[in-house]
Design a protein around this motif. Structure first.
Motif, short mmCIF file in Angstrom:
data_model
loop_
_atom_site.label_atom_id
_atom_site.label_comp_id
_atom_site.label_asym_id
_atom_site.label_seq_id
_atom_site.Cartn_x
_atom_site.Cartn_y
_atom_site.Cartn_z
N THR A 1 -33.06 -127.37 110.10
CA THR A 1 -32.70 -125.83 109.67
C THR A 1 -31.30 -125.39 109.57
O THR A 1 -30.32 -126.34 109.95
CB THR A 1 -33.76 -125.43 110.90
N TYR A 2 -30.68 -124.71 108.07
CA TYR A 2 -29.87 -124.16 107.83
C TYR A 2 -29.79 -123.17 107.75
O TYR A 2 -30.31 -122.21 107.93
CB TYR A 2 -29.16 -125.22 106.26
N GLU A 3 -28.42 -122.71 108.25
CA GLU A 3 -27.54 -121.01 107.75
C GLU A 3 -26.69 -121.23 106.84
O GLU A 3 -26.03 -122.04 107.10
CB GLU A 3 -27.57 -120.62 109.24
N MET A 4 -27.05 -120.30 105.71
CA MET A 4 -26.19 -120.67 105.01
C MET A 4 -25.58 -119.28 104.18
O MET A 4 -26.37 -118.15 104.40
CB MET A 4 -27.05 -120.93 103.49
N LYS A 5 -24.32 -118.81 104.79
CA LYS A 5 -23.27 -117.54 104.13
C LYS A 5 -23.35 -117.73 103.65
O LYS A 5 -22.59 -117.62 102.14
CB LYS A 5 -22.52 -117.33 104.94
N LEU A 6 -23.69 -116.33 102.77
CA LEU A 6 -23.54 -116.09 100.96
C LEU A 6 -22.13 -115.16 100.92
O LEU A 6 -22.17 -113.74 101.43
CB LEU A 6 -24.28 -116.47 99.73
N THR A 7 -21.64 -114.70 99.83
CA THR A 7 -20.65 -113.51 100.07
C THR A 7 -20.80 -113.26 98.09
O THR A 7 -20.89 -113.69 97.14
CB THR A 7 -19.26 -113.61 99.70
N GLY A 8 -21.31 -112.28 98.18
CA GLY A 8 -20.46 -111.27 97.00
C GLY A 8 -20.52 -110.12 96.46
O GLY A 8 -20.88 -109.81 97.43
N GLU A 9 -20.65 -109.26 95.33
CA GLU A 9 -20.66 -107.83 95.24
C GLU A 9 -22.08 -107.57 95.55
O GLU A 9 -22.03 -106.13 96.39
CB GLU A 9 -20.09 -107.48 94.06
N VAL A 10 -23.04 -108.02 95.37
CA VAL A 10 -24.62 -107.28 95.67
C VAL A 10 -25.22 -107.74 97.13
O VAL A 10 -25.61 -106.79 97.73
CB VAL A 10 -24.66 -108.31 95.20
N VAL A 11 -23.66 -107.86 98.11
CA VAL A 11 -24.31 -107.90 99.56
C VAL A 11 -23.87 -106.80 100.02
O VAL A 11 -24.74 -106.18 101.04
CB VAL A 11 -23.49 -108.62 100.21
N GLN A 12 -23.83 -105.39 99.57
CA GLN A 12 -22.60 -104.16 99.86
C GLN A 12 -24.49 -103.61 99.91
O GLN A 12 -24.69 -102.25 100.87
CB GLN A 12 -22.25 -104.02 98.84
#
Length: 256
Positions: free
Chosen positions: A19-30
């Protein structure tokens, strides 16, 4: 606002067995403000993995969104190998989330199993902010598969059940519910279909379930994730999990 965007991987780490946790960032996160919605993630570099993978939003903090996935095939194996800084294409946010905004100052029960646990964490944070008391029951196959226990403990009481009895209560989430007879006013649940069926049968209060299902397009065009509506006079007679759900009232759909 539905957006297709290349998000940047901030972190991609193993948090439990397979099991993995992935954190992502970008404009759509808002725009990822509703717990229960999901991301449709493109996997692979070519056409070998044509279908995107639906991954529930586990948490949103500042401009980062977290998703949790279990490695069960080539697509998720590819995801687990992606390094920090890598871009990954997502279509998001998709689906309808949990109806939590009118739930205030109540005692709420959250019941999750396996990779159905993550969307309940984001929901728990929202419910806590609205003055609710949170009790959580989480089910896993074994001790080494457990994740997010401490996170839920920070928000309220958290009970764990394992199939093999290696941690917490031996048995299923419904065993914990029966043993404790929680005095709650509403419940929300996400997990495998057999677990959801057992949860619905064991509860006599209003509740909502989030269905886990393989999806094709993710936007309601391909009919790959249709389930039967639990209403004989319903004109349509079905629900598209990706578009109408994945969250439904516990009595709205037929679980098979």
């Amino acid at each position: 606002m539905l957006t297709k965007e290349d998000l940047i991987i901030v972190e991609n780490k193993q948090i439990a067995k397979d099991t993995y946790e992935m954190k992502l960032t970008g404009e759509v996160v808002q725009f990822m403000t509703e717990p229960g919605q999901f991301l449709h993630v493109q996997v692979g570099d070519g056409w070998e993995h044509a279908l995107r993978r639906p991954l529930s939003i586990a948490n949103v903090e500042r401009d980062n969104v977290s998703v949790v996935y279990k490695v069960i095939g080539f697509g998720t194996e590819w995801l687990a190998k992606q390094p920090e800084g890598q871009k990954i294409n997502v279509l998001a946010p998709l689906g309808n989330g949990f109806p939590y905004k009118d739930v205030k100052n109540q005692h709420v029960l959250l019941i999750g199993g396996g990779v159905g646990v993550p969307p309940l964490y984001y929901l728990a944070r929202k419910l806590k902010d609205q003055g609710n008391t949170i009790t959580t029951v989480l089910g896993f196959q074994s001790k080494d598969a457990i994740f997010y226990e401490e996170k839920f403990q920070e928000l309220g009481h958290c009970h764990i059940a394992t199939d093999d009895g290696s941690y917490g209560t031996k048995g299923f989430v419904t065993d914990v519910v029966k043993q404790n007879a929680f005095s709650v006013e509403k419940y929300f649940s996400c997990g495998p279909t057999p677990m959801l069926k057992a949860v619905i049968q064991s509860m006599s209060i209003p509740g909502y379930i989030s269905l886990e299902e393989r999806m094709g397009c993710g936007v309601g065009a391909c009919f790959a994730c249709v389930c039967e509506a639990n209403n004989d006079i319903d004109v349509k007679g079905y629900r598209k999990i990706c578009q109408d759900g994945p969250v439904f009232s516990a009595k709205e759909v037929v679980l098979s």
